[in-house]
Design a protein around this motif. Structure first.
Motif: not given
Length: 255
Positions: A17-46
């Protein structure tokens, strides 16, 4: 049913019950959608193979794993990244988002997961060595549009602030002599000098170390609590230290 079995079942039920109550709510079930630039080395880049990588990418993946969610990265320019969060394009932003009082009015933050300081960047071969923001008065200084760094420069006054979508663009202009200086994160400067051999160097470090956190919607308190727990677990089991040393050779979780 004996007392031991009954007690055990009650404990399991309470745990679920505790685990269910604490389960995070996300836009898509089972997925964490993460926003980032992808052009900002060394933090987020290709990397050379086109694979998304970086310190923040590793942190985001590790947090998602602790939450039992699949990470899904959504790339966007920094200038619109906070608006994208409010528009439900992603659940969180993991992109060196500074925790400021102004931002906290409209978005939520996890506990800090890294600290750094702003630093002035100049051409390696030049003689210009600014130590303070006052030394930038009248100079053309490149900075990311909508960033904390832009606000700092504008608040200082008298600086010709030139905004760009991301760091690669203004660092290229700095190297080409179209800017007098740039302004960004001290950790970024060290990485660029060490790994990419850009013809730039760090100058004055401005202010005290600043915290960065995982940004999320203020209303999603369940997700914030879950992310905070995940970050604590990553530090406790040594995962955070391993990621930090990989990218910076030091623990960046402390001021």
């Amino acid at each position: 049913m004996n007392r031991v079995t009954s007690t055990l079942l009650l404990a399991i039920s309470a745990s679920l019950t505790t685990a269910h109550a604490a389960a995070p709510s996300t836009l898509t079930k089972g997925v964490l959608k993460i926003g980032m630039e992808g052009t900002y080395a060394p933090f987020t880049y290709k990397d050379d193979k086109g694979q998304l990588t970086g310190f923040d990418v590793d942190i985001a993946k590790a947090v998602a794993a602790k939450l039992g969610l699949k990470p899904e990265f959504v790339l966007t320019e920094w200038s619109g990244i906070l608006a994208g969060l409010q528009a439900n394009k992603y659940d969180v932003i993991v992109n060196q988002v500074g925790i400021t009082a102004e931002r906290q009015k409209t978005i939520g933050f996890s506990a800090p997961y890294a600290y750094s300081s702003p630093q002035i960047i100049v051409k390696r071969a030049g003689s210009f060595s600014p130590k303070t923001l006052t030394d930038l008065k009248g100079k053309r200084v490149g900075v990311g549009l909508g960033s904390n760094f832009e606000k700092t420069l504008r608040d200082a006054g008298g600086i010709n602030v030139v905004t760009y979508p991301g760091a690669p663009e203004y660092l290229a202009d700095l190297a080409a002599g179209r800017l007098d200086a740039a302004f960004n994160d001290r950790l970024l400067v060290g990485y660029l000098i060490q790994s990419q051999n850009l013809p730039v160097r760090g100058a004055g470090v401005i202010g005290a170390p600043e915290p960065v956190g995982v940004a999320l919607k203020k209303s999603n308190t369940g997700l914030k609590a879950a992310v905070d727990r995940a970050l604590l677990q990553l530090k406790a089991d040594g995962t955070y230290a391993k990621i930090s040393r990989k990218w910076f050779g030091q623990d960046v979780s402390k001021p």
